[in-house]
Enzyme design. Sequence first.
Site, PDB file in Angstrom:
ATOM      1  CB  SER A  54      14.740  18.839  -4.713  1.00 39.35           C
ATOM      2  OG  SER A  54      14.861  17.917  -5.770  1.00 39.35           O
ATOM      3  CG  HIS A  62      16.587   6.400 -13.508  1.00 42.90           C
ATOM      4  ND1 HIS A  62      17.919   6.531 -13.158  1.00 42.90           N
ATOM      5  CD2 HIS A  62      16.547   6.405 -14.866  1.00 42.90           C
ATOM      6  CE1 HIS A  62      18.646   6.598 -14.262  1.00 42.90           C
ATOM      7  NE2 HIS A  62      17.847   6.527 -15.306  1.00 42.90           N
ATOM      8  N   GLY A  84      19.967  -5.178  -9.861  1.00 42.38           N
ATOM      9  CA  GLY A  84      20.508  -4.496 -11.043  1.00 42.38           C
ATOM     10  C   GLY A  84      20.527  -2.983 -10.854  1.00 42.38           C
ATOM     11  CG  ASP A 120      18.702   3.121 -12.570  1.00 43.45           C
ATOM     12  OD1 ASP A 120      18.428   3.311 -11.367  1.00 43.45           O
ATOM     13  OD2 ASP A 120      19.585   3.753 -13.166  1.00 43.45           O
TER      14      ASP A 120
HETATM   15  C1  GRF Z   1      16.739  13.026  -9.113  1.00 44.40           C
HETATM   16  O1  GRF Z   1      16.746  13.581 -10.393  1.00 44.40           O
HETATM   17  C2  GRF Z   1      16.495  11.547  -9.180  1.00 44.40           C
HETATM   18  O2  GRF Z   1      15.767  11.167 -10.305  1.00 44.40           O
HETATM   19  C3  GRF Z   1      17.883  10.992  -9.255  1.00 44.40           C
HETATM   20  O3  GRF Z   1      18.668  11.837  -8.483  1.00 44.40           O
HETATM   21  C4  GRF Z   1      18.096  13.124  -8.445  1.00 44.40           C
HETATM   22  C5  GRF Z   1      17.973  13.509  -7.001  1.00 44.40           C
HETATM   23  O4  GRF Z   1      17.672  14.849  -6.834  1.00 44.40           O
HETATM   24  N1  GRF Z   1      17.883   9.603  -8.817  1.00 44.40           N
HETATM   25  P1  GRF Z   1      17.372  15.417  -5.349  1.00 44.40           P
HETATM   26  O5  GRF Z   1      18.606  15.144  -4.500  1.00 44.40           O
HETATM   27  O6  GRF Z   1      16.170  14.715  -4.837  1.00 44.40           O
HETATM   28  O7  GRF Z   1      17.160  16.893  -5.553  1.00 44.40           O
END
Ligand code: GRF
Length: 381
Positions: free
Chosen positions: A198, A297, A331, A333
């Site tokens: 998404s 993240h 690292g 995040d």
């Molecule tokens: C998101 O919540 C992002 O923060 C995390 O993974 C999820 C990815 O969602 N790293 P999408 O595949 O972009 O819908």
Amino acid sequence: MFDQKRIVKSANWDVASRMAAPFISSREEVGELRDQLGAEGRKLVLTNGVFDLLHAGHVRYLKEARALGDCLVVAINADESVRELKGAGRPVYPAEERAEILRALRAVDRVVVFGEKRASRTIEIIRPHIYTKGGDYTPDSLIDEEKQLLDRLGIDVRILSLVPGKSTSATLRHLERGGGAQEGPGRRIAILGSGRGSNCEAILDAIASERLDAEPVLVISDIADARILSLARDRGVSALHVDPGSERPGRLSAAALKEIVDRLEAARVDLVILAGFMRIVREPLLSAFEGRILNIHPSLLPLHPGRDACRSAIEAGDSESGCTVHIVDAGIDTGPILDQARVPVLPGDTPDTLQERIHRAEHELYPRTVGEMLDRLEREG
Ligand code: GRF
């Protein structure tokens, strides 16, 4: 002001009349043409826009629009309304020249010019069988007045996908920066993800609607049937599955890392965007794109790094959470934070409901931060 008197009357619809039609037709005569085509069981397709600097994206879009019916009419905004919509520097060419250029395309049968800001009056006069817009529109982004009108007249609305990275604004910015077909815009991005994509979708949407100036050249996933890959393909972006190898979960084999670097370099990528990529980025990928890999993240880092960030925020009793865009380092995040967006944690929230709220914030934050990072990379050369 656009001079309606300069319009020459066009003859009936056939190939010869197409050739003989003036560069600009009046809306009324196109309305008559529509009735004539309708009586013959043929369909008139209408689209509208500024069309002041044609690029391959326009040409492909117009070809697709023409293929929906038997006659394509392009309604272009008069110069004054373009200035109001796009600013003092536009249109690049006056309506008469835009019409002349459009009429030189085989896909375009008639061009009309309208003085109003919106296309409603033109739709009402022409009553096309099919009305089409570019993929940055959704039926919801049509204003109510237009929606009601289209419904009332029983007009079939089709949204066609735009060519990612091709837009008049992007072309103008490219020229301002000195242009050069070989060099490309220096804003070539690749997106790596493992899931529904998404965030990838939000970034591609932002590019299509010209909120983000970037050229998406590649989408890579470690999961062969991830939605992110089909999403990219549907929008005309190269999509590639890279076998992650049989490393521990969350890791990539040396061969996979090398393949990713090779593909990114071959595609001359300027910025790598991780969007739900569930593998740790290690060497040689880190050094190949040092400082040019971004991640998003779902927490307010440095709080709750790693997996299950939403569950951790709820379990910690946080009243607020959000999302963070950061540069990727060795690292998990931990890299330098570029920007964050905050969302409340509400009573009764589950990890899923919080995740959904954070997702909505991510879809705003990520495209914007990607744009800012590309600006910065460009400035720093
Ligand atoms: C998101 O919540 C992002 O923060 C995390 O993974 C999820 C990815 O969602 N790293 P999408 O595949 O972009 O819908």
